[in-house]
Design a protein around this motif. Structure first.
Motif, short mmCIF file in Angstrom:
data_model
loop_
_atom_site.label_atom_id
_atom_site.label_comp_id
_atom_site.label_asym_id
_atom_site.label_seq_id
_atom_site.Cartn_x
_atom_site.Cartn_y
_atom_site.Cartn_z
N GLY A 179 0.80 -1.21 0.00
CA GLY A 179 0.00 0.00 0.00
C GLY A 179 0.84 1.27 0.00
N MET A 180 2.01 1.22 0.64
CA MET A 180 2.88 2.39 0.65
C MET A 180 3.32 2.75 -0.76
N GLU A 181 3.66 1.74 -1.56
CA GLU A 181 4.07 1.98 -2.94
C GLU A 181 2.92 2.60 -3.74
N THR A 182 1.70 2.08 -3.52
CA THR A 182 0.53 2.61 -4.23
C THR A 182 0.30 4.07 -3.87
N ALA A 183 0.31 4.38 -2.57
CA ALA A 183 0.07 5.75 -2.12
C ALA A 183 1.16 6.69 -2.62
N LEU A 184 2.41 6.26 -2.51
CA LEU A 184 3.53 7.11 -2.93
C LEU A 184 3.50 7.36 -4.43
N SER A 185 3.19 6.33 -5.21
CA SER A 185 3.13 6.49 -6.65
C SER A 185 2.04 7.48 -7.07
N LEU A 186 0.85 7.32 -6.46
CA LEU A 186 -0.25 8.22 -6.81
C LEU A 186 0.04 9.66 -6.42
N ILE A 187 0.58 9.87 -5.21
CA ILE A 187 0.92 11.21 -4.76
C ILE A 187 2.02 11.80 -5.65
N TYR A 188 3.01 10.99 -5.95
CA TYR A 188 4.12 11.45 -6.79
C TYR A 188 3.61 12.01 -8.12
N HIS A 189 2.80 11.23 -8.81
CA HIS A 189 2.37 11.63 -10.16
C HIS A 189 1.45 12.85 -10.13
N GLU A 190 0.68 13.01 -9.05
CA GLU A 190 -0.15 14.22 -8.93
C GLU A 190 0.71 15.44 -8.65
N LEU A 191 1.63 15.33 -7.68
CA LEU A 191 2.48 16.46 -7.33
C LEU A 191 3.42 16.83 -8.48
N LYS A 192 3.83 15.82 -9.24
CA LYS A 192 4.78 16.03 -10.33
C LYS A 192 4.23 16.99 -11.38
N GLN A 193 2.94 17.15 -11.46
CA GLN A 193 2.34 18.05 -12.44
C GLN A 193 2.64 19.52 -12.12
N ARG A 194 2.98 19.79 -10.83
CA ARG A 194 3.21 21.18 -10.41
C ARG A 194 4.56 21.39 -9.72
N HIS A 195 5.24 20.31 -9.37
CA HIS A 195 6.46 20.43 -8.59
C HIS A 195 7.54 19.48 -9.12
N ASN A 196 8.76 19.70 -8.69
CA ASN A 196 9.85 18.76 -8.96
C ASN A 196 9.88 17.75 -7.81
N VAL A 197 9.80 16.48 -8.13
CA VAL A 197 9.70 15.44 -7.10
C VAL A 197 10.72 14.34 -7.37
N VAL A 198 11.45 13.96 -6.32
CA VAL A 198 12.44 12.88 -6.40
C VAL A 198 12.23 11.96 -5.19
N VAL A 199 12.39 10.66 -5.40
CA VAL A 199 12.24 9.68 -4.32
C VAL A 199 13.58 8.97 -4.10
N ILE A 200 14.09 9.04 -2.86
CA ILE A 200 15.31 8.31 -2.50
C ILE A 200 14.89 7.05 -1.75
N LEU A 201 15.21 5.91 -2.32
CA LEU A 201 14.86 4.63 -1.74
C LEU A 201 16.03 4.08 -0.93
N LYS A 202 15.71 3.34 0.13
CA LYS A 202 16.77 2.72 0.93
C LYS A 202 17.57 1.74 0.07
N GLY A 203 16.90 1.04 -0.80
CA GLY A 203 17.53 0.10 -1.70
C GLY A 203 16.58 -0.19 -2.84
#
Length: 369
Positions: free
Chosen positions: A16-40
């Motif tokens: 569920g975390m991946e689902t929520a993060l992906s959806l939020i990312y793509h919405e915010l990306k329309q107006r902001h610069n967004v980068v995700v740093i993963l532990k691995g």
């Protein structure tokens, strides 16, 4: 804004975390610069499609003593962050990420607010409260989650954002002639799939099926239980599926029997497809989502209540909410709406941090006069 997400656990790519993060990312990306740093690197990277992700391939693991872990993690983060400057805000999905990000900010000598976005109930993080106090604010995914944050971190700016669901271009799932119940999720003890099976077992005179979509450590014990209850021929095991809602041709109701659910994203995913839900009244998410317009709650661990609801549904005594009613009940969780809440929360925390820094600088200036 330049928004940086820090994910401080190794992801399977199926949660569920991946689902929520992906959806939020793509919405915010329309107006902001967004980068995700993963532990691995994620086990399954499909969820990262069209996302800018940076995995830390350093030997960072939970067996390292915490003080060394934080130093290693913050050093790795600062090295990556240096190439991403300027950064306006950092959002971490866990306490180690919060603390490591604040340490990285100090290493780089930059003034960037760090925010916690927790995906489990707060009691899951009891041992990490001091790390979480390093954050400038927290994002809550449920009202209960928010109340806990106000109690534990009253000095922080805590904002309710919920979690998003894909809403547009989602088709209704048909309803079958004979009852078909579905569980979607990890086969983990906390999900209490055994309760669902035990509640259904007295109803074998009715022509029902249970479809279980997901995998996990409880599979073998659940399979054994199905034979013990004599319902093995009523259960269809699908394993994990990328799109679980396309597996079953029709669904009467989604079943959820968890001991705890910080939000209950699967409930909203089902309801957005017109599927009624039956859920345990565990803390916190389900009671904020489920109501008479879309399904039923039963008291956690009271299997006779679940059996009674299932019996009434099968016998037609309990009419199912309409598909339209189910969908409308969760419209407020549509990804664009939640992203707007999310955006406002980040802007509020950023402004709050700026005011605090101005106050500190003013106090220092007054003291020097």
């Amino acid at each position: 804004m330049n928004i940086l997400f820090v994910v401080d656990i190794l992801l399977s790519g199926r949660g569920g975390m991946e689902t929520a993060l992906s959806l939020i990312y793509h919405e915010l990306k329309q107006r902001h610069n967004v980068v995700v740093i993963l532990k691995g690197k994620s086990e399954d990277t499909a969820w990262e499609e069209r996302m800018v992700t940076i995995p830390l391939f350093h030997k960072i693991n939970d067996r390292i003593p915490k003080e060394y872990l934080l130093n290693m993690y913050s050093a790795a983060l600062s090295k990556v962050m240096k190439d991403l400057l300027p950064i306006d805000i950092i959002v971490s999905t866990g306490p180690i990420g919060v603390k490591a990000a604040t340490m990285a900010v100090e290493r780089l000598n930059i003034r960037v607010p760090v925010v916690g976005w927790l995906h489990f109930n707060l009691d899951f993080y009891v041992k990490f409260f001091e790390d979480l106090r390093a954050a400038d604010g927290h994002l809550a995914i449920s009202e209960g989650n928010l109340m806990d944050m106000h109690c534990v971190f009253p000095e922080k700016l805590n904002k309710l954002v919920y979690n998003p669901v894909k809403f547009d271009n989602v088709s209704y799932v048909p309803r079958p002639v004979h009852p078909i119940f579905v569980f979607v999720g990890r086969l983990a003890k906390v999900k209490r799939v055994d309760h669902i099976m035990k509640a259904l077992s007295p109803l074998q005179k009715n022509p029902w099926e249970l479809h279980i979509i997901g995998d996990g450590e409880e599979y073998d014990s659940l399979l054994e239980l199905s034979h013990h209850l004599g319902i093995q021929n009523r259960i269809v095991w699908h394993g994990w599926r990328h799109d679980p809602w396309e597996v079953v041709p029709g669904v009467t109701s989604l079943l959820l029997a968890s001991d705890t659910e910080p939000f209950g994203l699967v409930l909203i995913e089902a309801l957005s497809r017109g599927i009624p839900v039956i859920s345990s009244d565990c803390k916190y998410g389900p009671r904020e989502i489920v109501n008479p317009t879309n399904g039923w709650l039963y008291r956690s661990n009271h299997l006779e209540e679940l059996t009674s609801i299932l019996r009434r549904v099968m016998d037609g005594e309990q009419l199912l909410p309409s598909p339209e009613s189910c969908r409308e009940s969760v419209r407020k969780y549509a990804a664009p709406t939640i992203a707007e809440r999310y955006e406002h929360a980040l802007l509020d925390i950023t402004a709050h941090k700026a005011r605090d820094l101005e106050g500190v600088e003013q106090a220092g200036s007054d003291a020097s006069k």
